[in-house]
Design a protein around this motif. Structure first.
Motif, PDB file in Angstrom:
ATOM      1  N   ASN A 228      -5.988   1.231  -4.409  1.00 19.18           N
ATOM      2  CA  ASN A 228      -4.952   2.020  -3.757  1.00 19.18           C
ATOM      3  C   ASN A 228      -3.816   2.337  -4.730  1.00 19.18           C
ATOM      4  O   ASN A 228      -3.336   3.464  -4.790  1.00 19.18           O
ATOM      5  N   SER A 229      -3.413   1.345  -5.493  1.00 19.66           N
ATOM      6  CA  SER A 229      -2.320   1.527  -6.448  1.00 19.66           C
ATOM      7  C   SER A 229      -2.687   2.540  -7.528  1.00 19.66           C
ATOM      8  O   SER A 229      -1.878   3.408  -7.887  1.00 19.66           O
ATOM      9  N   GLN A 230      -3.891   2.443  -8.058  1.00 15.38           N
ATOM     10  CA  GLN A 230      -4.331   3.375  -9.091  1.00 15.38           C
ATOM     11  C   GLN A 230      -4.370   4.803  -8.572  1.00 15.38           C
ATOM     12  O   GLN A 230      -4.014   5.739  -9.293  1.00 15.38           O
ATOM     13  N   GLU A 231      -4.767   4.982  -7.334  1.00 16.34           N
ATOM     14  CA  GLU A 231      -4.801   6.329  -6.740  1.00 16.34           C
ATOM     15  C   GLU A 231      -3.401   6.929  -6.654  1.00 16.34           C
ATOM     16  O   GLU A 231      -3.247   8.142  -6.675  1.00 16.34           O
TER      17      GLU A 231
ATOM     18  N   TYR B 141       0.814  -1.210   0.000  1.00 14.96           N
ATOM     19  CA  TYR B 141       0.000   0.000   0.000  1.00 14.96           C
ATOM     20  C   TYR B 141       0.853   1.268   0.000  1.00 14.96           C
ATOM     21  O   TYR B 141       0.360   2.342  -0.292  1.00 14.96           O
ATOM     22  N   ASP B 142       2.131   1.124   0.321  1.00 15.12           N
ATOM     23  CA  ASP B 142       3.031   2.275   0.366  1.00 15.12           C
ATOM     24  C   ASP B 142       3.840   2.447  -0.918  1.00 15.12           C
ATOM     25  O   ASP B 142       4.750   3.256  -0.972  1.00 15.12           O
ATOM     26  N   CYS B 143       3.524   1.661  -1.936  1.00 11.86           N
ATOM     27  CA  CYS B 143       4.259   1.732  -3.208  1.00 11.86           C
ATOM     28  C   CYS B 143       3.700   2.858  -4.068  1.00 11.86           C
ATOM     29  O   CYS B 143       2.679   2.693  -4.730  1.00 11.86           O
ATOM     30  N   ASN B 144       4.367   3.980  -4.052  1.00  6.92           N
ATOM     31  CA  ASN B 144       3.939   5.114  -4.871  1.00  6.92           C
ATOM     32  C   ASN B 144       4.497   4.976  -6.273  1.00  6.92           C
ATOM     33  O   ASN B 144       5.710   4.850  -6.460  1.00  6.92           O
ATOM     34  N   GLU B 145       3.600   5.013  -7.260  1.00 13.30           N
ATOM     35  CA  GLU B 145       3.961   4.957  -8.672  1.00 13.30           C
ATOM     36  C   GLU B 145       4.818   3.745  -9.013  1.00 13.30           C
ATOM     37  O   GLU B 145       5.588   3.767  -9.964  1.00 13.30           O
ATOM     38  N   LYS B 146       4.718   2.676  -8.251  1.00 15.82           N
ATOM     39  CA  LYS B 146       5.462   1.461  -8.513  1.00 15.82           C
ATOM     40  C   LYS B 146       4.482   0.384  -8.940  1.00 15.82           C
ATOM     41  O   LYS B 146       3.414   0.242  -8.356  1.00 15.82           O
ATOM     42  N   ASP B 147       4.853  -0.362  -9.951  1.00 15.20           N
ATOM     43  CA  ASP B 147       3.991  -1.450 -10.380  1.00 15.20           C
ATOM     44  C   ASP B 147       4.072  -2.607  -9.396  1.00 15.20           C
ATOM     45  O   ASP B 147       5.128  -2.879  -8.809  1.00 15.20           O
ATOM     46  N   ILE B 148       2.953  -3.294  -9.259  1.00 17.27           N
ATOM     47  CA  ILE B 148       2.841  -4.440  -8.361  1.00 17.27           C
ATOM     48  C   ILE B 148       2.439  -5.642  -9.201  1.00 17.27           C
ATOM     49  O   ILE B 148       1.522  -5.558 -10.018  1.00 17.27           O
ATOM     50  N   ILE B 149       3.120  -6.747  -8.976  1.00 16.53           N
ATOM     51  CA  ILE B 149       2.771  -8.001  -9.636  1.00 16.53           C
ATOM     52  C   ILE B 149       2.325  -8.990  -8.564  1.00 16.53           C
ATOM     53  O   ILE B 149       3.055  -9.232  -7.600  1.00 16.53           O
TER      54      ILE B 149
ATOM     55  N   HIS C 205       0.273   0.428 -11.127  1.00 17.09           N
ATOM     56  CA  HIS C 205      -0.535  -0.609 -11.768  1.00 17.09           C
ATOM     57  C   HIS C 205      -0.394  -1.904 -10.978  1.00 17.09           C
ATOM     58  O   HIS C 205       0.641  -2.150 -10.358  1.00 17.09           O
ATOM     59  N   VAL C 206      -1.417  -2.737 -11.047  1.00 14.32           N
ATOM     60  CA  VAL C 206      -1.368  -4.073 -10.464  1.00 14.32           C
ATOM     61  C   VAL C 206      -1.574  -5.069 -11.591  1.00 14.32           C
ATOM     62  O   VAL C 206      -2.530  -4.961 -12.357  1.00 14.32           O
TER      63      VAL C 206
END
Length: 100
Positions: free
Chosen positions: A67-70, A36-44, A74-75
């Motif tokens: 949360n990621s989109q905000e 949830y703390d990943c700003n502008e980082k993609d998550i896989i 990207h997830v």
């Protein structure tokens, strides 16, 4: 249920192993809080070893996506089995997430 979070090539990768059901959801959600703390980082979300997902697990995925989109990220979901894909298709989540 086992959740391992690693950074790989500038992306955060969550390896999910086992059954993400109602009983496992609270522990899995806690383990994934760091994402949830990943700003502008993609998550896989690596689901290669995910055997099952319930509505509680889908809720975790959806909250992480929102949360990621905000935050401009990207997830992506990878390695999804046919059984788990069927759950995504039945719930309409197949149209919400990006699969790699």
């Amino acid at each position: 249920m086992e959740t391992i979070i690693q950074e790989q090539d500038g992306k955060m990768v969550a390896f999910l192993k086992g059954r993400l059901d109602t009983a496992a959801a609270p522990e899995t959600e806690t383990a994934m809080n760091v994402l949830y703390d990943c700003n502008e980082k993609d998550i896989i979300l690596d689901c290669t070893e995910l055997e099952y997902i319930s509505s509680a697990g889908l809720r975790i995925f959806l909250a992480l996506l929102q949360n990621s989109q905000e935050k401009g990220g990207h997830v992506y979901i990878r390695g999804i089995s046919d059984n788990v894909r069927a759950v995504f298709a039945l719930t309409g989540f197949i149209n919400i997430f990006e699969f790699i």
